[in-house]
Design a protein around this motif. Structure first.
Motif, PDB file in Angstrom:
ATOM      1  N   LYS A  47       0.838  -1.216   0.000  1.00 53.16           N
ATOM      2  CA  LYS A  47       0.000   0.000   0.000  1.00 53.16           C
ATOM      3  C   LYS A  47       0.866   1.256   0.000  1.00 53.16           C
ATOM      4  O   LYS A  47       0.572   2.218  -0.706  1.00 53.16           O
ATOM      5  CB  LYS A  47      -0.941  -0.008   1.206  1.00 53.16           C
ATOM      6  N   ALA A  48       1.928   1.254   0.777  1.00 54.38           N
ATOM      7  CA  ALA A  48       2.824   2.413   0.817  1.00 54.38           C
ATOM      8  C   ALA A  48       3.508   2.620  -0.531  1.00 54.38           C
ATOM      9  O   ALA A  48       3.609   3.758  -1.014  1.00 54.38           O
ATOM     10  CB  ALA A  48       3.875   2.239   1.918  1.00 54.38           C
ATOM     11  N   LEU A  49       3.951   1.537  -1.159  1.00 58.91           N
ATOM     12  CA  LEU A  49       4.588   1.651  -2.472  1.00 58.91           C
ATOM     13  C   LEU A  49       3.603   2.139  -3.529  1.00 58.91           C
ATOM     14  O   LEU A  49       3.982   2.894  -4.427  1.00 58.91           O
ATOM     15  CB  LEU A  49       5.209   0.316  -2.880  1.00 58.91           C
ATOM     16  N   ASP A  50       2.362   1.733  -3.415  1.00 58.62           N
ATOM     17  CA  ASP A  50       1.332   2.236  -4.343  1.00 58.62           C
ATOM     18  C   ASP A  50       1.178   3.752  -4.199  1.00 58.62           C
ATOM     19  O   ASP A  50       1.075   4.472  -5.194  1.00 58.62           O
ATOM     20  CB  ASP A  50      -0.017   1.556  -4.094  1.00 58.62           C
ATOM     21  N   ARG A  51       1.174   4.225  -2.961  1.00 64.95           N
ATOM     22  CA  ARG A  51       1.056   5.676  -2.728  1.00 64.95           C
ATOM     23  C   ARG A  51       2.287   6.407  -3.256  1.00 64.95           C
ATOM     24  O   ARG A  51       2.170   7.480  -3.860  1.00 64.95           O
ATOM     25  CB  ARG A  51       0.857   5.967  -1.240  1.00 64.95           C
ATOM     26  N   ILE A  52       3.463   5.842  -3.035  1.00 63.71           N
ATOM     27  CA  ILE A  52       4.705   6.450  -3.527  1.00 63.71           C
ATOM     28  C   ILE A  52       4.691   6.520  -5.047  1.00 63.71           C
ATOM     29  O   ILE A  52       5.017   7.561  -5.635  1.00 63.71           O
ATOM     30  CB  ILE A  52       5.935   5.666  -3.019  1.00 63.71           C
ATOM     31  N   GLU A  53       4.297   5.428  -5.687  1.00 62.06           N
ATOM     32  CA  GLU A  53       4.244   5.394  -7.151  1.00 62.06           C
ATOM     33  C   GLU A  53       3.267   6.450  -7.687  1.00 62.06           C
ATOM     34  O   GLU A  53       3.564   7.146  -8.659  1.00 62.06           O
ATOM     35  CB  GLU A  53       3.833   4.008  -7.634  1.00 62.06           C
ATOM     36  N   LYS A  54       2.136   6.578  -7.033  1.00 57.42           N
ATOM     37  CA  LYS A  54       1.135   7.575  -7.451  1.00 57.42           C
ATOM     38  C   LYS A  54       1.709   8.989  -7.326  1.00 57.42           C
ATOM     39  O   LYS A  54       1.546   9.818  -8.221  1.00 57.42           O
ATOM     40  CB  LYS A  54      -0.126   7.416  -6.605  1.00 57.42           C
ATOM     41  N   LYS A  55       2.403   9.257  -6.230  1.00 61.55           N
ATOM     42  CA  LYS A  55       3.005  10.584  -6.025  1.00 61.55           C
ATOM     43  C   LYS A  55       4.085  10.869  -7.063  1.00 61.55           C
ATOM     44  O   LYS A  55       4.148  11.960  -7.630  1.00 61.55           O
ATOM     45  CB  LYS A  55       3.592  10.718  -4.614  1.00 61.55           C
ATOM     46  N   PHE A  56       4.953   9.886  -7.312  1.00 60.68           N
ATOM     47  CA  PHE A  56       6.002  10.069  -8.317  1.00 60.68           C
ATOM     48  C   PHE A  56       5.407  10.323  -9.701  1.00 60.68           C
ATOM     49  O   PHE A  56       5.888  11.177 -10.446  1.00 60.68           O
ATOM     50  CB  PHE A  56       6.946   8.860  -8.374  1.00 60.68           C
ATOM     51  N   SER A  57       4.375   9.585 -10.043  1.00 68.03           N
ATOM     52  CA  SER A  57       3.725   9.781 -11.344  1.00 68.03           C
ATOM     53  C   SER A  57       3.154  11.184 -11.451  1.00 68.03           C
ATOM     54  O   SER A  57       3.283  11.845 -12.487  1.00 68.03           O
ATOM     55  CB  SER A  57       2.614   8.750 -11.548  1.00 68.03           C
TER      56      SER A  57
END
Length: 90
Positions: free
Chosen positions: A63-73
């Motif tokens: 879940k944390a990596l999903d949030r990080i990926e969304k922010k980076f995108s």
């Protein structure tokens, strides 16, 4: 790389389910010595607890990596927009 780590963490549950089940069904009475039976039972309990903790951790990490990926995108899109905007001004 982020996606690969996320995928690996998401599959921790699948990877550990079979060994956890195998430890859970071991008949400790087959050991033949009461102290060994006791210790094997404790080991199985500890193993199952550890696997449950790993599952919990890996789920939260995904879940944390999903949030990080969304922010980076989002940041990438914004950077591209700003660079495009700056290039048009020149």
């Amino acid at each position: 790389m982020l996606q690969r780590v996320r995928t690996n963490l998401a599959h921790v549950d699948e990877l550990l389910t079979k060994p956890a089940h195998a430890m859970d069904v071991v008949d400790t009475r087959a050991m033949g010595a009461s102290e060994l039976e006791k210790r094997m039972g404790e080991f199985g309990d500890e193993w199952n607890y550890g696997i449950k903790q790993l599952k919990k951790f890996s789920g939260k990490a995904v879940k944390a990596l999903d949030r990080i990926e969304k922010k980076f995108s989002g940041l990438d899109r914004e950077l591209a927009r700003q660079l495009s905007k700056a290039a048009r001004k020149k």
